[in-house]
Scaffold this motif. Structure first.
Motif, mmCIF file in Angstrom:
data_model
loop_
_atom_site.group_PDB
_atom_site.id
_atom_site.type_symbol
_atom_site.label_atom_id
_atom_site.label_comp_id
_atom_site.label_asym_id
_atom_site.label_seq_id
_atom_site.Cartn_x
_atom_site.Cartn_y
_atom_site.Cartn_z
ATOM 1 N N GLU A 90 -1.250 9.335 9.381
ATOM 2 C CA GLU A 90 -0.967 10.653 8.459
ATOM 3 C C GLU A 90 -0.940 10.029 7.221
ATOM 4 O OE1 GLU A 90 2.967 12.399 9.273
ATOM 5 O OE2 GLU A 90 2.548 12.601 11.364
ATOM 6 N N ASP A 91 -0.796 10.783 5.999
ATOM 7 C CA ASP A 91 -1.057 10.321 4.533
ATOM 8 C C ASP A 91 -0.152 9.104 4.428
ATOM 9 O OD1 ASP A 91 -3.393 12.038 4.198
ATOM 10 O OD2 ASP A 91 -2.224 13.647 3.014
ATOM 11 N N ASP A 92 0.980 9.361 4.874
ATOM 12 C CA ASP A 92 2.110 8.366 4.567
ATOM 13 C C ASP A 92 2.336 7.492 5.982
ATOM 14 O OD1 ASP A 92 3.456 10.394 5.846
ATOM 15 O OD2 ASP A 92 5.135 10.526 4.254
ATOM 16 N N LEU A 93 1.773 7.460 6.944
ATOM 17 C CA LEU A 93 2.126 6.701 8.058
ATOM 18 C C LEU A 93 1.075 5.864 8.681
ATOM 19 C CD1 LEU A 93 4.904 6.749 9.964
ATOM 20 C CD2 LEU A 93 3.825 8.559 11.315
ATOM 21 N N LEU A 94 1.336 4.762 9.135
ATOM 22 C CA LEU A 94 0.378 3.936 9.766
ATOM 23 C C LEU A 94 0.773 3.389 11.054
ATOM 24 C CD1 LEU A 94 -2.320 2.328 8.477
ATOM 25 C CD2 LEU A 94 -0.409 0.523 8.088
ATOM 26 N N GLN A 95 0.022 3.301 12.223
ATOM 27 C CA GLN A 95 0.335 2.790 13.386
ATOM 28 C C GLN A 95 -0.051 1.314 13.311
ATOM 29 O OE1 GLN A 95 1.456 4.600 16.049
ATOM 30 N NE2 GLN A 95 1.741 2.641 17.198
ATOM 31 N N VAL A 96 0.416 0.573 13.621
ATOM 32 C CA VAL A 96 0.286 -0.938 13.675
ATOM 33 C C VAL A 96 0.341 -1.704 14.940
ATOM 34 C CG1 VAL A 96 0.474 -3.227 12.479
ATOM 35 C CG2 VAL A 96 0.870 -1.447 11.245
ATOM 36 N N SER A 97 -0.585 -2.097 15.649
ATOM 37 C CA SER A 97 -0.376 -2.600 16.856
ATOM 38 C C SER A 97 -1.039 -3.902 17.139
ATOM 39 C CB SER A 97 -1.015 -1.426 17.876
ATOM 40 O OG SER A 97 -2.471 -1.326 17.654
ATOM 41 N N GLY A 98 -0.453 -4.634 18.025
ATOM 42 C CA GLY A 98 -1.009 -6.077 18.402
ATOM 43 C C GLY A 98 -0.936 -6.297 19.852
ATOM 44 N N ALA A 99 -1.363 -7.651 20.456
ATOM 45 C CA ALA A 99 -1.265 -7.778 21.765
ATOM 46 C C ALA A 99 0.233 -7.642 22.430
ATOM 47 C CB ALA A 99 -1.582 -8.991 21.828
ATOM 48 N N SER A 100 1.342 -7.721 21.593
ATOM 49 C CA SER A 100 2.515 -7.458 22.206
ATOM 50 C C SER A 100 3.605 -6.628 21.671
ATOM 51 C CB SER A 100 3.292 -8.839 22.557
ATOM 52 O OG SER A 100 3.400 -9.466 21.319
ATOM 53 N N TYR A 101 2.944 -6.043 20.492
ATOM 54 C CA TYR A 101 3.704 -5.011 19.997
ATOM 55 C C TYR A 101 3.140 -3.627 19.213
ATOM 56 C CZ TYR A 101 2.243 -5.931 15.384
ATOM 57 O OH TYR A 101 1.267 -6.079 14.027
ATOM 58 N N SER A 102 3.626 -2.630 19.067
ATOM 59 C CA SER A 102 3.251 -1.376 18.583
ATOM 60 C C SER A 102 4.152 -0.699 17.670
ATOM 61 C CB SER A 102 2.594 -0.439 19.376
ATOM 62 O OG SER A 102 2.068 0.668 18.850
ATOM 63 N N CYS A 103 4.123 -0.402 16.267
ATOM 64 C CA CYS A 103 5.268 0.337 15.654
ATOM 65 C C CYS A 103 4.467 1.275 14.756
ATOM 66 C CB CYS A 103 5.835 -0.822 14.795
ATOM 67 S SG CYS A 103 5.256 -1.985 13.758
ATOM 68 N N ARG A 104 5.298 1.979 14.026
ATOM 69 C CA ARG A 104 4.655 3.084 13.095
ATOM 70 C C ARG A 104 5.567 2.454 11.773
ATOM 71 N NH1 ARG A 104 3.922 8.990 15.245
ATOM 72 N NH2 ARG A 104 2.489 8.732 16.888
ATOM 73 N N LEU A 105 4.541 2.541 10.631
ATOM 74 C CA LEU A 105 5.211 2.060 9.295
ATOM 75 C C LEU A 105 5.007 3.034 8.391
ATOM 76 C CD1 LEU A 105 3.896 -1.778 9.061
ATOM 77 C CD2 LEU A 105 6.427 -0.756 9.989
ATOM 78 N N SER A 106 5.976 3.520 7.384
ATOM 79 C CA SER A 106 5.519 4.263 6.369
ATOM 80 C C SER A 106 4.887 3.555 5.333
ATOM 81 C CB SER A 106 6.935 4.883 5.799
ATOM 82 O OG SER A 106 7.688 3.747 5.207
ATOM 83 N N LEU A 107 4.067 4.404 4.466
ATOM 84 C CA LEU A 107 3.014 3.663 3.527
ATOM 85 C C LEU A 107 3.834 3.978 2.323
ATOM 86 C CD1 LEU A 107 -0.590 4.807 4.595
ATOM 87 C CD2 LEU A 107 0.417 2.527 4.723
ATOM 88 N N PRO A 108 4.050 2.833 1.507
ATOM 89 C CA PRO A 108 4.585 2.899 0.184
ATOM 90 C C PRO A 108 3.738 3.650 -0.847
ATOM 91 C CG PRO A 108 3.603 0.697 0.245
ATOM 92 C CD PRO A 108 3.385 1.508 1.822
ATOM 93 N N VAL A 109 4.732 4.341 -1.737
ATOM 94 C CA VAL A 109 3.942 5.121 -2.985
ATOM 95 C C VAL A 109 3.304 4.049 -3.872
ATOM 96 C CG1 VAL A 109 4.277 6.505 -4.918
ATOM 97 C CG2 VAL A 109 5.484 6.901 -2.672
ATOM 98 N N VAL A 110 2.139 4.010 -4.211
ATOM 99 C CA VAL A 110 1.612 2.905 -4.768
ATOM 100 C C VAL A 110 1.887 2.992 -6.243
ATOM 101 C CG1 VAL A 110 -0.526 1.596 -5.722
ATOM 102 C CG2 VAL A 110 -0.403 2.701 -3.353
ATOM 103 N N SER A 111 2.990 2.273 -6.911
ATOM 104 C CA SER A 111 3.291 2.165 -8.360
ATOM 105 C C SER A 111 3.079 0.744 -8.951
ATOM 106 C CB SER A 111 4.779 2.176 -8.512
ATOM 107 O OG SER A 111 5.479 1.096 -7.771
ATOM 108 N N LYS A 112 3.441 0.535 -9.933
ATOM 109 C CA LYS A 112 3.050 -0.752 -10.491
ATOM 110 C C LYS A 112 3.740 -1.982 -9.840
ATOM 111 C CE LYS A 112 6.910 -0.635 -13.803
ATOM 112 N NZ LYS A 112 7.059 -0.658 -15.411
ATOM 113 N N HIS A 113 4.831 -1.440 -9.075
ATOM 114 C CA HIS A 113 5.394 -2.645 -8.189
ATOM 115 C C HIS A 113 4.723 -2.776 -6.883
ATOM 116 C CE1 HIS A 113 8.473 -2.605 -11.150
ATOM 117 N NE2 HIS A 113 8.841 -1.419 -11.243
ATOM 118 N N LYS A 114 3.782 -2.004 -6.597
ATOM 119 C CA LYS A 114 3.331 -2.003 -5.212
ATOM 120 C C LYS A 114 1.662 -2.189 -5.246
ATOM 121 C CE LYS A 114 7.158 -0.793 -3.041
ATOM 122 N NZ LYS A 114 7.709 -1.446 -1.690
#
Length: 298
Positions: free
Chosen positions: A83-107
């Motif tokens: 999704e626009d603000d959601l990322l699926q991250v997976s590896g050999a032994s794990y899988s999770c969903r992470l929210s994507l940060p709003v890109v500001s000067k701090h990001k």
């Protein structure tokens, strides 16, 4: 009465988060999650483990083979924007969903190393291990992992050889060459490179080459400042090493500046108890102030 000391600003009504183990900057997301699940049987959903963060992207990353690209190449994780603000991250032994940060000067750091993950809304991406998260270029992971391990082995040999009697010149020479190779393979902000710089700095201290030791110590700190929050205690410990080297170089003003940074960081964690827990900090500070005063009076 139980007192809890926060190391950063906590907004009203925001839940307090307590680390059960390695924090961001010490291990990447996959290793943190695996460790917590093995030791405590739960999946962490704290803010650091729920949102894509800069440290997790770079800590174990390889560098993009494209010379002018700062993008990261993961050798284990698969990233898929669902999704626009959601990322699926997976590896050999794990899988999770992470929210994507709003890109500001701090990001902005994330944008520089993983541009494809946070492109404009409506644009999907599906990037597997070996591909740059900024430009999509491919890196030969089998060769890169082997070359990286070889370089790290030589640098570890240097670390293992450090004794009070000194360090063989050939090991320092080999370690410097390995560091050069490592920087061509690993991302410039990876923890592997930071540790290599720190090991070489320690070797130079042992043989009295303080100028070179300082340069490598500073290089290590600059990387750690990418991995950890600005006032993390890990950076405080490294700054203490730097202050010691600066005193050995008779750069009393720089040493005093480093010690004051250490004080600020340690006070954040330990408050008024800092001087009791780390009495050597005050001793270092007094020595630096005294030597600086003597220098200025000449």
């Amino acid at each position: 009465m139980l007192l809890i000391r926060s190391t950063e600003f906590v907004p009203a009504w925001h839940p307090l988060e307590l680390s059960y183990g390695p924090q961001v900057g010490q291990l990447d997301l996959q290793d943190r999650q695996n460790l917590l699940e093995e030791q405590y049987s739960f999946k962490c959903q704290c803010s650091s483990c729920s949102e894509l963060n800069f440290s997790d992207l770079i800590i174990n990353a390889f560098r993009c083979p494209k010379a002018d690209c700062l993008g990261v190449v993961s050798h284990v994780s698969h990233y898929k924007k669902i999704e626009d603000d959601l990322l699926q991250v997976s590896g050999a032994s794990y899988s999770c969903r992470l929210s994507l940060p709003v890109v500001s000067k701090h990001k902005m750091g994330i944008s520089k190393v993983a541009h494809m993950l946070i492109k404009e809304n409506g644009v999907t991406c599906d990037i597997g291990p070996g591909y740059c998260l900024s430009c999509g270029c491919y890196r030969d992971l089998e060769f890169s992992v082997t070359a990286s391990n070889s370089a790290m082995f030589n640098i570890q040999m240097l670390k293992d050889s450090i004794t009070s009697k000194g360090v063989p010149d050939i090991l320092i020479s080999d370690a410097l060459e390995s560091l050069s190779h490592l920087k061509m393979i690993r991302h410039p902000y990876s923890k592997v490179v930071a540790q290599a710089e720190d090991n070489i700095a320690e070797a130079y201290v042992r043989i009295g080459e303080f100028e070179r030791a300082m340069n490598h110590c500073i290089a290590s700190i600059e990387i750690l400042e990418k991995l950890y929050p600005a006032e993390h205690i890990v950076i405080g410990h490294e700054l203490m090493k730097l202050a010691s080297i600066q005193l050995s170089l008779d750069d009393h003003a720089a040493a005093l500046s480093s010690i004051k940074q250490v004080e600020a960081i340690f006070s954040l964690y330990y408050g008024s108890h800092m001087t009791k827990i780390f009495p050597y900090i005050e001793a270092f500070k007094r020595e630096a102030e005294s030597l600086l005063e003597e220098t200025n009076s000449v």
